[in-house]
Scaffold this motif. Structure first.
Motif, PDB file in Angstrom:
ATOM      1  N   GLU A 147       0.831  -1.203   0.000  1.00  0.00           N
ATOM      2  CA  GLU A 147       0.000   0.000   0.000  1.00  0.00           C
ATOM      3  C   GLU A 147       0.867   1.255   0.000  1.00  0.00           C
ATOM      4  N   TRP A 148       1.958   1.234   0.751  1.00  0.00           N
ATOM      5  CA  TRP A 148       2.888   2.371   0.753  1.00  0.00           C
ATOM      6  C   TRP A 148       3.455   2.585  -0.655  1.00  0.00           C
ATOM      7  N   GLU A 149       3.830   1.480  -1.293  1.00  0.00           N
ATOM      8  CA  GLU A 149       4.375   1.576  -2.649  1.00  0.00           C
ATOM      9  C   GLU A 149       3.330   2.122  -3.616  1.00  0.00           C
ATOM     10  N   ARG A 150       2.072   1.690  -3.448  1.00  0.00           N
ATOM     11  CA  ARG A 150       1.008   2.178  -4.327  1.00  0.00           C
ATOM     12  C   ARG A 150       0.806   3.680  -4.170  1.00  0.00           C
ATOM     13  N   ARG A 151       0.871   4.159  -2.927  1.00  0.00           N
ATOM     14  CA  ARG A 151       0.620   5.579  -2.679  1.00  0.00           C
ATOM     15  C   ARG A 151       1.809   6.467  -3.011  1.00  0.00           C
ATOM     16  N   TYR A 152       3.011   5.985  -2.672  1.00  0.00           N
ATOM     17  CA  TYR A 152       4.167   6.870  -2.724  1.00  0.00           C
ATOM     18  C   TYR A 152       5.239   6.449  -3.726  1.00  0.00           C
ATOM     19  N   GLY A 153       4.983   5.371  -4.460  1.00  0.00           N
ATOM     20  CA  GLY A 153       5.857   5.020  -5.570  1.00  0.00           C
ATOM     21  C   GLY A 153       7.013   4.102  -5.251  1.00  0.00           C
ATOM     22  N   VAL A 154       7.539   4.156  -4.031  1.00  0.00           N
ATOM     23  CA  VAL A 154       8.693   3.338  -3.652  1.00  0.00           C
ATOM     24  C   VAL A 154       8.348   2.562  -2.386  1.00  0.00           C
ATOM     25  N   ALA A 155       8.628   1.269  -2.394  1.00  0.00           N
ATOM     26  CA  ALA A 155       8.300   0.428  -1.238  1.00  0.00           C
ATOM     27  C   ALA A 155       9.287   0.655  -0.103  1.00  0.00           C
ATOM     28  N   PRO A 156       8.834   0.609   1.150  1.00  0.00           N
ATOM     29  CA  PRO A 156       9.759   0.662   2.288  1.00  0.00           C
ATOM     30  C   PRO A 156      10.708  -0.537   2.254  1.00  0.00           C
ATOM     31  N   SER A 157      11.829  -0.418   2.939  1.00  0.00           N
ATOM     32  CA  SER A 157      12.842  -1.481   2.940  1.00  0.00           C
ATOM     33  C   SER A 157      12.437  -2.593   3.904  1.00  0.00           C
ATOM     34  N   ALA A 158      11.683  -3.553   3.389  1.00  0.00           N
ATOM     35  CA  ALA A 158      11.233  -4.669   4.222  1.00  0.00           C
ATOM     36  C   ALA A 158      11.659  -6.019   3.665  1.00  0.00           C
ATOM     37  N   THR A 159      12.274  -6.023   2.485  1.00  0.00           N
ATOM     38  CA  THR A 159      12.609  -7.295   1.841  1.00  0.00           C
ATOM     39  C   THR A 159      13.551  -8.135   2.695  1.00  0.00           C
ATOM     40  N   SER A 160      14.531  -7.500   3.331  1.00  0.00           N
ATOM     41  CA  SER A 160      15.487  -8.261   4.147  1.00  0.00           C
ATOM     42  C   SER A 160      14.788  -8.957   5.302  1.00  0.00           C
ATOM     43  N   ALA A 161      13.933  -8.230   6.008  1.00  0.00           N
ATOM     44  CA  ALA A 161      13.249  -8.811   7.159  1.00  0.00           C
ATOM     45  C   ALA A 161      12.330  -9.954   6.740  1.00  0.00           C
ATOM     46  N   ILE A 162      11.577  -9.751   5.664  1.00  0.00           N
ATOM     47  CA  ILE A 162      10.648 -10.782   5.200  1.00  0.00           C
ATOM     48  C   ILE A 162      11.413 -12.009   4.716  1.00  0.00           C
ATOM     49  N   SER A 163      12.497 -11.793   3.981  1.00  0.00           N
ATOM     50  CA  SER A 163      13.244 -12.925   3.424  1.00  0.00           C
ATOM     51  C   SER A 163      13.955 -13.729   4.505  1.00  0.00           C
ATOM     52  N   GLU A 164      14.430 -13.073   5.550  1.00  0.00           N
ATOM     53  CA  GLU A 164      15.065 -13.816   6.646  1.00  0.00           C
ATOM     54  C   GLU A 164      14.045 -14.720   7.330  1.00  0.00           C
ATOM     55  N   HIS A 165      12.846 -14.203   7.544  1.00  0.00           N
ATOM     56  CA  HIS A 165      11.763 -15.013   8.119  1.00  0.00           C
ATOM     57  C   HIS A 165      11.440 -16.199   7.214  1.00  0.00           C
ATOM     58  N   ASP A 166      11.282 -15.934   5.915  1.00  0.00           N
ATOM     59  CA  ASP A 166      10.899 -16.993   4.981  1.00  0.00           C
ATOM     60  C   ASP A 166      11.992 -18.048   4.847  1.00  0.00           C
ATOM     61  N   ALA A 167      13.243 -17.594   4.772  1.00  0.00           N
ATOM     62  CA  ALA A 167      14.359 -18.537   4.655  1.00  0.00           C
ATOM     63  C   ALA A 167      14.445 -19.430   5.889  1.00  0.00           C
ATOM     64  N   ALA A 168      14.229 -18.843   7.050  1.00  0.00           N
ATOM     65  CA  ALA A 168      14.288 -19.625   8.289  1.00  0.00           C
ATOM     66  C   ALA A 168      13.244 -20.733   8.286  1.00  0.00           C
ATOM     67  N   LEU A 169      12.036 -20.429   7.820  1.00  0.00           N
ATOM     68  CA  LEU A 169      10.995 -21.457   7.766  1.00  0.00           C
ATOM     69  C   LEU A 169      11.306 -22.507   6.703  1.00  0.00           C
ATOM     70  N   LEU A 170      11.931 -22.088   5.614  1.00  0.00           N
ATOM     71  CA  LEU A 170      12.270 -23.036   4.553  1.00  0.00           C
ATOM     72  C   LEU A 170      13.236 -24.115   5.034  1.00  0.00           C
ATOM     73  N   VAL A 171      14.161 -23.748   5.917  1.00  0.00           N
ATOM     74  CA  VAL A 171      15.178 -24.718   6.332  1.00  0.00           C
ATOM     75  C   VAL A 171      14.827 -25.434   7.633  1.00  0.00           C
ATOM     76  N   GLY A 172      13.656 -25.138   8.207  1.00  0.00           N
ATOM     77  CA  GLY A 172      13.226 -25.943   9.342  1.00  0.00           C
ATOM     78  C   GLY A 172      12.879 -25.223  10.621  1.00  0.00           C
ATOM     79  N   HIS A 173      13.107 -23.911  10.689  1.00  0.00           N
ATOM     80  CA  HIS A 173      12.666 -23.168  11.866  1.00  0.00           C
ATOM     81  C   HIS A 173      11.137 -23.170  11.933  1.00  0.00           C
ATOM     82  N   THR A 174      10.599 -23.136  13.127  1.00  0.00           N
ATOM     83  CA  THR A 174       9.198 -22.807  13.327  1.00  0.00           C
ATOM     84  C   THR A 174       9.128 -21.315  13.627  1.00  0.00           C
ATOM     85  N   PRO A 175       7.960 -20.693  13.511  1.00  0.00           N
ATOM     86  CA  PRO A 175       7.871 -19.274  13.892  1.00  0.00           C
ATOM     87  C   PRO A 175       8.354 -19.029  15.321  1.00  0.00           C
ATOM     88  N   GLU A 176       8.083 -19.983  16.205  1.00  0.00           N
ATOM     89  CA  GLU A 176       8.477 -19.813  17.603  1.00  0.00           C
ATOM     90  C   GLU A 176       9.991 -19.925  17.773  1.00  0.00           C
TER      91      GLU A 176
END
Length: 271
Positions: free
Chosen positions: A21-50
């Protein structure tokens, strides 16, 4: 509902929604890719959210080399996400600045932060292949070990020790952009948008149910019976190899509750 009461999946979904939504309104997305990808990578290799949450205690954004650990293995994560704007195709992959890690994972997203690909490299393999390479490309990263193929495979239930093929009864997706579309303006069939689902699993779902949700814990707002699917060609410019389901919507497609547990990367298979 406050952020503290959200499940890990809903918290990720809320963050993605805000970024888009931020990207839609203001043209450039906030820097969240690193945080999201670290979470996703952790789950891919066997971490649980907890367990991932516990691993993150005390870490900082400037920690050198390692983004998370699992069973004594240090992981670094790199990720790319195109904005979907003209000329935003991914042609360059950020290179690791040091070798203070054991394994590196590179994730390629679509513009809505859905995983298209994920590749793993050991530090020895990565250093040998890329130490003298100045510019890394997706093609080079694809020489590693694929993690994404296993992420959405149908797993046999715990009470099926033989590992026999298990036929799901339904599949649920988190779809906030309402990308479903009617195939023929005068017909009754719709298409689902494209999803990262193994083709073998897609074939098993023909004749079964499909549901679309805004959030994991919310009831479906749309759905119906799957009538078929198609696979996007490998030269598709945005989402090659993804599955597009065709389905016939009905009244029972609204109000289905899949529960907040068992979701993985914006989808959940119902046994």
């Amino acid at each position: 509902m406050g952020a503290k009461s959200l499940s890990a999946g809903d918290l990720r979904a809320a963050l993605v929604s805000m970024v888009l939504e931020w990207e839609r309104r203001y043209g450039v997305a906030p820097s969240a890719t690193s945080a999201i990808s670290e979470h996703d990578a952790a789950l891919l290799v066997g971490h649980t959210p907890e367990s991932f949450s516990l691993d993150c205690i005390g870490r900082t954004a400037v920690r050198r080399g390692t983004d998370f650990c699992l069973r004594g293995v240090r992981y670094q994560v790199k990720a790319c996400r195109p904005s979907g704007k003209p000329g935003s195709f991914v042609t360059w992959v950020p290179k690791a600045r040091n070798y203070e890690w054991d394994r590196l994972i590179w994730i390629l997203y679509d513009r809505e932060f859905r995983i298209l690909e994920a590749w793993e490299w050991t530090v020895e393999e990565y250093r040998s292949a890329f130490d003298t390479v100045n510019r890394l490309s997706p093609a080079l990263m694809r020489e590693g070990r694929a993690l994404h193929a296993a992420a959405h495979e149908t797993q046999p239930p715990d009470n099926d020790p033989k590992g026999e093929e298990h036929v799901p009864s339904a599949i649920c997706f988190i779809e906030r952009m309402r990308k479903q579309r009617r195939i023929d303006p005068n017909g009754s069939e719709w298409e689902s948008g494209d999803w990262d689902v193994a083709e073998a699993k897609a074939a098993l779902l023909i004749g079964k149910r499909i549901y679309f949700h805004e959030k994991q814990a919310e009831e479906s707002y749309f759905g119906g019976t799957i009538t078929g699917y198609r696979v996007l060609p490998m030269d598709h410019p945005a989402t090659p190899g993804r599955i597009v389901f065709s389905f016939t919507p009905d009244a029972a497609g609204r109000g289905f509750s899949a529960g907040s547990n068992g979701w993985r990367f914006e989808q959940k298979t119902i046994p």
